[in-house]
Write an enzyme that holds these catalytic residues in place. Sequence first.
Site, short mmCIF file in Angstrom:
data_model
loop_
_atom_site.label_atom_id
_atom_site.label_comp_id
_atom_site.label_asym_id
_atom_site.label_seq_id
_atom_site.Cartn_x
_atom_site.Cartn_y
_atom_site.Cartn_z
N LYS A 33 33.99 -7.07 -1.22
CA LYS A 33 32.50 -7.77 -1.76
C LYS A 33 31.92 -7.69 -3.09
O LYS A 33 32.09 -6.00 -3.07
CB LYS A 33 31.69 -7.07 -0.46
N ASP A 61 27.45 -10.12 -2.05
CA ASP A 61 25.96 -9.52 -1.32
C ASP A 61 25.02 -9.22 -2.69
O ASP A 61 24.12 -8.69 -2.62
CB ASP A 61 26.76 -8.05 -1.38
N LYS A 63 21.51 -10.40 -1.86
CA LYS A 63 20.33 -9.85 -0.69
C LYS A 63 19.19 -10.62 -1.41
O LYS A 63 18.33 -10.58 -1.36
CB LYS A 63 19.87 -8.65 -0.55
N ASP A 66 13.01 -14.91 -1.80
CA ASP A 66 11.76 -14.91 -3.13
C ASP A 66 11.49 -15.74 -2.95
O ASP A 66 11.34 -16.49 -1.04
CB ASP A 66 12.35 -14.93 -4.86
N THR A 116 19.30 -1.10 7.73
CA THR A 116 19.40 -0.42 7.40
C THR A 116 19.14 1.49 7.54
O THR A 116 18.97 2.39 8.31
CB THR A 116 21.30 0.24 8.32
N ARG A 207 33.93 2.95 1.00
CA ARG A 207 34.33 4.88 0.68
C ARG A 207 35.30 4.83 0.73
O ARG A 207 36.21 5.58 0.56
CB ARG A 207 32.65 5.61 -0.16
#
Length: 227
Positions: A33, A61, A63, A66, A116, A207
């Site tokens: 990603k 990714d 996002k 618009d 989230t 991570r």
Amino acid sequence: MSRAPIAVALDAPDLETAALWAKAVTPHVQVVKVGLELFCSHGPAVVETVRGGSGVDLFLDLKLHDIPNTVAGAARAVAGLKPRFLTVHAGGGADMVRAAVEAAPDVTIAAVTVLTSMTPAVLDEVGLAGPPLDAVRRLAALAVGAGAGALVCSPQEVAAVRAEVGPGITLITPGVRPAGADTQDQARVATPEQALADGADLLVIGRPITGAPDPGVAAAAIAATLA
Ligand code: C5P
């Protein structure tokens, strides 16, 4: 050995590190990603660098959010990079999601329902009153109705979202932590096994893999728990 349904979040400080991580994990995972930070820093060239010769699937990714015409233009622009997934915000509305779907027909458009990071108080502030799960389900149905083939949601929401949209839609969950791992800034987490059992198809893990002394070994270990 088949590769695990994991998308490794390459949230790296520089391109060289992202490329090293990608090379280490691609034997074990299906997807890498690339997020906003890496893409804004290095542009489309980052994709070739992290993909290398591995042919690993790419999750872009970005996002997007618009007006439909602008999102369509951006989706068309990155479709040439051949990502498997591209994210847009479902909150942009059905016409916006549909514009992305139509502009990039070979890419699976993944709609983000509710970030989230948004607490009920924050949702209230922006005018989305009521339980967060209601907004998640509403936006999930809206995005799927507009042609999104995938949804991004938290592992806590994945069972409800699956019930809402049925089979056939790819559900992607971040906030995944192996048992005993540091949760860092993720508030609502689940183990990889639990997220898959609840209906997730692809787990975004950053991570716990990229922060390990050897990301390849860490990716292999998590993949083994899912085999
Ligand atoms: O390092 P970690 O496993 O927490 O990385 C999770 C990745 O998923 C990060 O790239 C983060 O931006 C992304 N993400 C998330 N929560 C969302 C959407 C995306 O953690 N709701």
